[in-house]
Design a protein around this motif. Sequence first.
Motif, PDB file in Angstrom:
ATOM      1  N   ILE A   1     -15.900  -4.355  -5.278  1.00  0.00           N
ATOM      2  CA  ILE A   1     -14.548  -3.878  -5.529  1.00  0.00           C
ATOM      3  C   ILE A   1     -14.131  -3.035  -4.321  1.00  0.00           C
ATOM      4  CG2 ILE A   1     -15.382  -1.880  -6.873  1.00  0.00           C
ATOM      5  CD1 ILE A   1     -12.177  -3.786  -7.730  1.00  0.00           C
ATOM      6  N   TYR A   2     -12.916  -3.252  -3.839  1.00  0.00           N
ATOM      7  CA  TYR A   2     -12.486  -2.669  -2.569  1.00  0.00           C
ATOM      8  C   TYR A   2     -11.502  -1.520  -2.787  1.00  0.00           C
ATOM      9  CZ  TYR A   2     -14.736  -6.618  -0.316  1.00  0.00           C
ATOM     10  OH  TYR A   2     -15.673  -7.519   0.116  1.00  0.00           O
ATOM     11  N   PHE A   3     -11.531  -0.548  -1.883  1.00  0.00           N
ATOM     12  CA  PHE A   3     -10.615   0.585  -1.956  1.00  0.00           C
ATOM     13  C   PHE A   3     -10.461   1.197  -0.574  1.00  0.00           C
ATOM     14  CE2 PHE A   3     -14.857   2.174  -2.666  1.00  0.00           C
ATOM     15  CZ  PHE A   3     -14.906   3.435  -2.100  1.00  0.00           C
ATOM     16  N   THR A   4      -9.575   2.158  -0.464  1.00  0.00           N
ATOM     17  CA  THR A   4      -9.283   2.758   0.843  1.00  0.00           C
ATOM     18  C   THR A   4      -8.861   4.213   0.678  1.00  0.00           C
ATOM     19  OG1 THR A   4      -7.826   2.603   2.790  1.00  0.00           O
ATOM     20  CG2 THR A   4      -6.894   1.909   0.704  1.00  0.00           C
ATOM     21  N   ALA A   5      -8.988   4.968   1.756  1.00  0.00           N
ATOM     22  CA  ALA A   5      -8.477   6.340   1.770  1.00  0.00           C
ATOM     23  C   ALA A   5      -7.095   6.392   2.414  1.00  0.00           C
ATOM     24  CB  ALA A   5      -9.447   7.257   2.519  1.00  0.00           C
ATOM     25  N   ASN A   6      -6.545   5.234   2.742  1.00  0.00           N
ATOM     26  CA  ASN A   6      -5.221   5.137   3.364  1.00  0.00           C
ATOM     27  C   ASN A   6      -4.238   4.635   2.312  1.00  0.00           C
ATOM     28  OD1 ASN A   6      -2.908   4.316   4.784  1.00  0.00           O
ATOM     29  ND2 ASN A   6      -4.074   3.782   6.616  1.00  0.00           N
ATOM     30  N   VAL A   7      -3.370   5.511   1.816  1.00  0.00           N
ATOM     31  CA  VAL A   7      -2.476   5.140   0.717  1.00  0.00           C
ATOM     32  C   VAL A   7      -1.564   3.979   1.096  1.00  0.00           C
ATOM     33  CG1 VAL A   7      -0.655   6.822   1.302  1.00  0.00           C
ATOM     34  CG2 VAL A   7      -0.967   6.070  -1.083  1.00  0.00           C
TER      35      VAL A   7
END
Length: 249
Positions: free
Chosen positions: A158-164
């Motif tokens: 599952i993918y995520f980011t700290a860049n909104v």
Amino acid sequence: MTIKFNPNNIIIKLCMSGMNLESSGNIEDATAIFQKAWHEATDDYERFIAAYHLARQQISIIDKLKWMETSLKCAQNINDENVKSAYSTLFLNIAKCYEELRDSDNAKRNYELSNSYKGAPSDKGPFYHGTKADLQVGDLLTAGGTSNYKPELKMNHIYFTANVNGAGLAAALAKGEGRERVYIIEPTGEFENDPNLTDKKFPGNLTRSYRSQKPLRIIGEETEWRKQTTTERHEWHQKLAKNKGEIIN
């Protein structure tokens, strides 16, 4: 404060244009674009990126080393946690240059420095996940879904980011008919740099993109991010349609 990667930054756009020329075999024009990026760069962040791409184009090992060391020096001037994700790559390239120059002492020292910056990401967030799914605080996002980019592919992470804004782009490109949503999430287990983006077009993980095999817990919803225009969304869909690269799953 952590510097945020901005794909609309003029220097980053120039470098992207140079990489497109490079991939089509037009090395001379690509190099000219990277030189233009270097001359138009206004701060150490922009110079660090432009110098890295100029280094890659050099035929002479001495010139390649000079530009790679320039990129590293600019990155170190920034002293930003996010930019530090590029240190391992920069030291590795510098080590390879010294090795080709038969300078074993400097090669060994830089290989050791490269290894010292490897390891699990130290990013503290906040973290975001973009989607069109209607979810609630407390819900868990889990691996095993279908790829937004290759429908035949079942995702192991599952993918995520700290860049909104990166999460906002993912929401815009996500499958489904619902409205674009960006959820604030917290990882429930270990996570790693997304290998599909890390050290690909830019050194390190400047987009602060991550993935995990463990669920992500939704702890809130973000409502403010830069929305894609209709034209930009269309251009992204065209880019994805043309992209024949393999997804590291």
